[in-house]
Design a protein around this motif. Structure first.
Motif, PDB file in Angstrom:
ATOM      1  N   ASP A  50      34.347  31.967  48.376  1.00 60.05           N
ATOM      2  CA  ASP A  50      34.698  33.368  48.107  1.00 60.05           C
ATOM      3  C   ASP A  50      35.710  33.496  46.961  1.00 60.05           C
ATOM      4  OD1 ASP A  50      34.345  36.043  48.621  1.00 60.05           O
ATOM      5  OD2 ASP A  50      36.016  36.160  50.012  1.00 60.05           O
ATOM      6  N   LEU A  52      38.716  32.695  46.841  1.00 58.48           N
ATOM      7  CA  LEU A  52      40.080  33.045  47.260  1.00 58.48           C
ATOM      8  C   LEU A  52      41.043  31.904  46.953  1.00 58.48           C
ATOM      9  CD1 LEU A  52      39.419  34.759  50.706  1.00 58.48           C
ATOM     10  CD2 LEU A  52      40.097  35.859  48.589  1.00 58.48           C
ATOM     11  N   ARG A  78      32.981  37.726  43.041  1.00 56.59           N
ATOM     12  CA  ARG A  78      33.526  38.117  44.344  1.00 56.59           C
ATOM     13  C   ARG A  78      32.957  39.445  44.802  1.00 56.59           C
ATOM     14  NH1 ARG A  78      39.196  37.201  43.371  1.00 56.59           N
ATOM     15  NH2 ARG A  78      39.384  39.444  43.415  1.00 56.59           N
ATOM     16  N   MET A  83      33.499  38.707  52.749  1.00 56.62           N
ATOM     17  CA  MET A  83      33.834  37.747  53.810  1.00 56.62           C
ATOM     18  C   MET A  83      34.434  38.479  55.010  1.00 56.62           C
ATOM     19  SD  MET A  83      35.912  34.237  53.338  1.00 56.62           S
ATOM     20  CE  MET A  83      36.662  33.356  54.679  1.00 56.62           C
ATOM     21  N   PHE A  85      36.700  37.677  58.313  1.00 56.12           N
ATOM     22  CA  PHE A  85      37.590  36.611  58.768  1.00 56.12           C
ATOM     23  C   PHE A  85      37.587  36.472  60.295  1.00 56.12           C
ATOM     24  CE2 PHE A  85      38.854  37.901  54.636  1.00 56.12           C
ATOM     25  CZ  PHE A  85      39.218  36.726  54.003  1.00 56.12           C
ATOM     26  N   VAL A  89      41.072  41.860  60.622  1.00 61.91           N
ATOM     27  CA  VAL A  89      42.206  42.715  60.279  1.00 61.91           C
ATOM     28  C   VAL A  89      41.659  43.962  59.594  1.00 61.91           C
ATOM     29  CG1 VAL A  89      44.287  42.934  58.906  1.00 61.91           C
ATOM     30  CG2 VAL A  89      43.810  40.825  60.084  1.00 61.91           C
ATOM     31  N   PHE A  91      42.543  47.971  58.046  1.00 58.06           N
ATOM     32  CA  PHE A  91      43.656  48.722  57.473  1.00 58.06           C
ATOM     33  C   PHE A  91      44.133  49.749  58.494  1.00 58.06           C
ATOM     34  CE2 PHE A  91      40.838  47.897  53.693  1.00 58.06           C
ATOM     35  CZ  PHE A  91      41.587  46.845  53.211  1.00 58.06           C
ATOM     36  N   ASN A  92      45.408  50.103  58.359  1.00 56.40           N
ATOM     37  CA  ASN A  92      45.966  51.125  59.241  1.00 56.40           C
ATOM     38  C   ASN A  92      45.481  52.497  58.749  1.00 56.40           C
ATOM     39  OD1 ASN A  92      47.454  52.485  61.089  1.00 56.40           O
ATOM     40  ND2 ASN A  92      49.453  51.958  60.233  1.00 56.40           N
ATOM     41  N   TYR A 101      36.409  51.539  51.960  1.00 53.99           N
ATOM     42  CA  TYR A 101      37.326  50.893  51.013  1.00 53.99           C
ATOM     43  C   TYR A 101      36.620  50.123  49.879  1.00 53.99           C
ATOM     44  CZ  TYR A 101      40.958  47.933  49.076  1.00 53.99           C
ATOM     45  OH  TYR A 101      41.800  47.290  48.203  1.00 53.99           O
ATOM     46  N   ARG A 149      32.427  46.924  56.940  1.00 55.88           N
ATOM     47  CA  ARG A 149      33.178  46.999  55.688  1.00 55.88           C
ATOM     48  C   ARG A 149      32.672  45.936  54.705  1.00 55.88           C
ATOM     49  NH1 ARG A 149      39.464  46.157  56.546  1.00 55.88           N
ATOM     50  NH2 ARG A 149      38.715  44.051  56.829  1.00 55.88           N
TER      51      ARG A 149
ATOM     52  N   ASP B 127      50.305  41.654  57.535  1.00 57.86           N
ATOM     53  CA  ASP B 127      49.454  40.506  57.863  1.00 57.86           C
ATOM     54  C   ASP B 127      48.835  39.928  56.583  1.00 57.86           C
ATOM     55  OD1 ASP B 127      47.370  38.836  58.773  1.00 57.86           O
ATOM     56  OD2 ASP B 127      47.312  39.947  60.662  1.00 57.86           O
ATOM     57  N   ARG B 128      48.944  38.611  56.417  1.00 62.29           N
ATOM     58  CA  ARG B 128      48.446  37.938  55.213  1.00 62.29           C
ATOM     59  C   ARG B 128      46.951  38.136  55.025  1.00 62.29           C
ATOM     60  NH1 ARG B 128      49.288  33.889  51.429  1.00 62.29           N
ATOM     61  NH2 ARG B 128      47.252  32.943  51.237  1.00 62.29           N
ATOM     62  N   THR B 129      46.257  38.302  56.135  1.00 59.52           N
ATOM     63  CA  THR B 129      44.799  38.452  56.053  1.00 59.52           C
ATOM     64  C   THR B 129      44.405  39.723  55.302  1.00 59.52           C
ATOM     65  OG1 THR B 129      44.899  37.520  58.257  1.00 59.52           O
ATOM     66  CG2 THR B 129      42.742  38.119  57.475  1.00 59.52           C
ATOM     67  N   ILE B 130      45.331  40.722  55.280  1.00 62.68           N
ATOM     68  CA  ILE B 130      45.028  41.964  54.551  1.00 62.68           C
ATOM     69  C   ILE B 130      44.795  41.646  53.071  1.00 62.68           C
ATOM     70  CG2 ILE B 130      46.123  44.097  53.669  1.00 62.68           C
ATOM     71  CD1 ILE B 130      45.159  44.641  56.408  1.00 62.68           C
ATOM     72  N   ASP B 132      43.835  38.740  51.752  1.00 65.63           N
ATOM     73  CA  ASP B 132      42.556  38.033  51.617  1.00 65.63           C
ATOM     74  C   ASP B 132      41.385  38.988  51.807  1.00 65.63           C
ATOM     75  OD1 ASP B 132      43.836  35.665  51.136  1.00 65.63           O
ATOM     76  OD2 ASP B 132      43.786  35.006  53.220  1.00 65.63           O
ATOM     77  N   SER B 133      41.527  39.914  52.785  1.00 70.10           N
ATOM     78  CA  SER B 133      40.436  40.855  53.051  1.00 70.10           C
ATOM     79  C   SER B 133      40.171  41.729  51.834  1.00 70.10           C
ATOM     80  CB  SER B 133      40.760  41.756  54.240  1.00 70.10           C
ATOM     81  OG  SER B 133      40.854  40.983  55.400  1.00 70.10           O
ATOM     82  N   THR B 134      41.231  42.282  51.244  1.00 69.95           N
ATOM     83  CA  THR B 134      41.033  43.179  50.101  1.00 69.95           C
ATOM     84  C   THR B 134      40.403  42.419  48.928  1.00 69.95           C
ATOM     85  OG1 THR B 134      43.303  42.764  49.458  1.00 69.95           O
ATOM     86  CG2 THR B 134      42.895  44.800  50.625  1.00 69.95           C
ATOM     87  N   LEU B 135      40.890  41.203  48.689  1.00 67.00           N
ATOM     88  CA  LEU B 135      40.325  40.420  47.585  1.00 67.00           C
ATOM     89  C   LEU B 135      38.865  40.086  47.849  1.00 67.00           C
ATOM     90  CD1 LEU B 135      43.252  37.966  46.733  1.00 67.00           C
ATOM     91  CD2 LEU B 135      42.478  39.909  45.390  1.00 67.00           C
ATOM     92  N   SER B 136      38.575  39.699  49.089  1.00 69.80           N
ATOM     93  CA  SER B 136      37.184  39.325  49.395  1.00 69.80           C
ATOM     94  C   SER B 136      36.266  40.539  49.393  1.00 69.80           C
ATOM     95  CB  SER B 136      37.112  38.592  50.732  1.00 69.80           C
ATOM     96  OG  SER B 136      37.093  39.510  51.775  1.00 69.80           O
ATOM     97  N   ALA B 144      44.608  45.230  45.257  1.00 68.02           N
ATOM     98  CA  ALA B 144      45.054  44.511  46.465  1.00 68.02           C
ATOM     99  C   ALA B 144      46.537  44.804  46.732  1.00 68.02           C
ATOM    100  CB  ALA B 144      44.825  43.016  46.298  1.00 68.02           C
ATOM    101  N   ALA B 147      46.869  48.202  48.165  1.00 65.18           N
ATOM    102  CA  ALA B 147      46.432  48.232  49.572  1.00 65.18           C
ATOM    103  C   ALA B 147      47.534  47.695  50.484  1.00 65.18           C
ATOM    104  CB  ALA B 147      45.154  47.414  49.744  1.00 65.18           C
ATOM    105  N   GLU B 151      49.707  49.607  53.409  1.00 68.96           N
ATOM    106  CA  GLU B 151      49.854  49.098  54.779  1.00 68.96           C
ATOM    107  C   GLU B 151      51.322  49.139  55.218  1.00 68.96           C
ATOM    108  OE1 GLU B 151      47.491  47.928  57.215  1.00 68.96           O
ATOM    109  OE2 GLU B 151      46.435  49.232  55.816  1.00 68.96           O
TER     110      GLU B 151
END
Lengths: 359, 229
Positions: A50, A52, A78, A83, A85, A89, A91-92, A101, A149, B127-130, B132-136, B144, B147, B151
């Motif tokens: 991915d 990353l 990308r 991906m 995970f 997680v 978003f709020n 998004y 998403r 959270d660090r995964t946020i 990674d999630s935005t980038l992915s 990112a 975002a 948060e």
């Protein structure tokens, strides 16, 4: 042509080598599973695919192109992947805004976003949830939002890192259905990491077994489960009966193996005097109270040492010339009134044996 | 004691009757501090996001330095800005010393470490995964970062409010670079200092009550944000 080609990939975190020279190819449109125990390097491989992370060395080609040196091409690549995970997680924000998004950051128009998000909500069975704050959902629902998403941009490649870990069976079924349907309808290539072997078998066209950063075997899922190429793979895919023996004769593709002074017959072209491991899946073993007259080449008496009920199946441990584990239905076990100490006949076909060389 | 009590009652009267001198100073104070806070936030929040997002050598050291400057003495900032903008200073040609503009610049320098440091801490809580999630999901680096800021929006808001609190309550820098010119650069803090020296306790107390009320409001806002989110 392969969509993804990984060539001699190495990754290291500090002094720990996580991936050790991985080489593999993934076809367009296939569901490709990475299975292996925790810490095998599955998530790292997905993160590298991915973009990353950057590998220490090695190359990843997408549709024949290596994009590692250009930030612009990396972003472009990308954007053709997504991906999900292991720990979902969100978003709020509302479920709708979460799914929208990736479309918003690509500059889609409001109308188009609404259409695509509505379609996705229906696909992941979350219609009516669009206004809910995504942080208030259950684990299964949250994972479905994360999945929607990722799928909303209709990516060429969907990377899933343990998509159903820690979820209840109903959520697992639902998510597996969504994944298969998406792959079928969109032709999306799916690369999925899982430590759940049966899930790999259910979903994947091909499976690769990763252990301690090394690729042990890549094959069609049925082959991985029935004829594992390595003793570590055999153990991981649930072959509970792994016996050490020596081939004493080999004729016309039938070998006779001495396992603890009991002769077992199997199908193989291996030569006599070779030391081997004999693998027998527990579900391939049949038990009977009388000496069977069926064609099974291997049949001998044994004594039950343990009976353990597990849902519709019963696991039975046996003392023969060597210890064996059999898996039979609860109905059969009850009909034969099986219990510890009872003597039975153990049978399995020569074709049920898989032989792995000791070296 | 009765003199003090009289002064206090007179101060309340000045506030209640919206005395032009008091309201003028209060609005100027709010205007200058709000401007400096908004401008500093526009720089520090994205910059804090960038520092949090990127990995580079010396990152820890940089964050330590930023945190050290939380308690930067206001008179030191005042001195620096004074030297820079005085007639003989490198930026003297702009001729903005003893104007509200230079006071805004001074306050911006003063609150930059707080805004930067607290923004970085706020983003570290996401959270660090946020990331990674935005980038992915196809986000650019800036998307990112945005975002992640969204948060941590409540904690970032708290940082901005804290920055405003520091700006509105400082006196050293405002006095040195603003000159405390009546009707032009006189703020709550500088006016309190001057009026106390002159013996005009009523006015000083009235301005003091307003300043403390402002501090109280800011504190309530920060606490509410921190408790709710």
């Amino acid at each position: 042509m392969f969509l993804i080609e990984v060539e001699d990939l190495y990754q290291r975190y500090g002094s720990k080598e996580v991936l050790k020279g991985l080489t593999l190819s993934i076809e367009k449109g296939e569901v490709f599973a990475l299975i292996g125990p925790t810490g095998a390097g599955k998530s790292t491989l997905l993160r590298l695919l991915d973009q990353l992370e950057n590998p220490v060395s090695g190359k990843i080609h997408f549709a024949g192109k290596d994009v590692s040196n250009s930030p612009k091409l990396r972003l472009e690549r990308r954007r053709k992947m997504a991906m999900v995970f292991q720990k979902p997680v969100v978003f709020n924000a509302s479920v709708y805004d979460n799914i929208a998004y990736p479309l918003k950051i690509r500059g889609y128009k409001r109308k188009s976003i609404f259409k695509k998000v509505s379609k996705m909500l229906e696909m992941v069975a979350l219609k009516g949830y669009q206004k809910r704050n995504a942080r208030t959902l259950s684990g299964g629902e949250t994972q479905r939002v994360a999945l929607a998403r990722a799928m909303v941009t209709e990516p060429e490649v969907l990377l899933l890192d343990e998509p159903t870990a820690n979820l209840d069976p109903l959520s697992v079924n639902l998510i597996e259905e969504i994944i298969l349907r998406f792959n079928y309808e969109q032709g999306t290539t799916i690369v999925m990491a899982t430590h759940n072997m049966s899930q790999g078998q259910r979903l994947a066209n091909r499976i690769s077994v990763l252990m301690e950063g090394e690729l042990i075997q890549v094959d069609r899922s049925s082959k991985i489960f029935n004829t594992p190429g390595d003793i570590k793979v055999a153990k991981f895919v649930g072959v509970e009966n792994i016996l050490k023996g020596m081939i004493i004769s080999s004729e016309d593709g039938v070998v006779r193996i001495n396992v603890n002074e009991q002769i077992i017959e199997g199908i193989s072209h291996r030569q006599a005097a070779e030391e081997v491991y004999v693998c027998i899946r527990p579900e391939e073993i049949t038990l009977s109270l009388l000496r069977p007259s069926i064609s099974a080449r291997n049949s001998f008496p044994g004594e039950i040492s343990l009976v353990a009920f597990s849902g519709p199946l019963v696991k039975i441990k046996l003392r023969c010339p060597f210890p064996l584990v059999a898996l039979i239905t609860k109905k059969s076990a009850e009909e034969m009134e099986l219990e510890a100490g009872k003597r039975v006949y153990v049978s399995f076909k020569a074709t049920a044996i898989h032989i792995i060389g000791l070296k | 004691m009765s003199e003090l009590w009289k002064a206090f009652l007179r101060a309340v009267e000045l506030i209640v009757n919206l005395d032009p001198e008091v309201t003028g100073i209060t609005w100027r104070s709010l205007h200058i501090s709000a401007t400096s806070t908004i401008l500093a936030s526009l720089i520090c929040v994205p910059l804090g996001g960038m520092i949090h997002f990127r990995s580079f050598s010396g990152k820890r050291g940089l964050i330590s330095i930023i945190q050290t400057f939380y308690s930067l003495p206001t008179v030191c900032v005042g001195l620096l800005v004074f030297v820079l903008f005085s007639r003989v200073g490198p930026l003297g040609r702009f001729g903005i010393l003893f104007t509200p503009t230079v006071m805004v610049i001074g306050q911006m320098i003063l609150i930059t470490p707080i805004l930067l440091g607290l923004t970085i801490s706020a983003l570290s809580g996401v959270d660090r995964t946020i990331k990674d999630s935005t980038l992915s999901l196809g986000a650019t680096e800036l998307q990112a970062i945005w975002a992640i800021i969204k948060e941590a929006r409540f904690a970032v808001w708290a940082a901005v409010v804290m920055g405003f609190g520091r700006a509105v309550s400082e006196v050293g820098c405002a006095m040195m670079v603003g000159g405390n010119i009546r009707g032009f650069t006189r703020m709550l803090t500088t006016a309190i200092s001057l009026e106390t020296q002159k013996g005009e306790l009523e006015l000083a107390l009235a301005l003091g009550i307003i300043l403390i009320s402002l501090a109280l409001v800011i504190n309530v806002i920060v606490n509410t944000i921190q408790q709710r989110y």
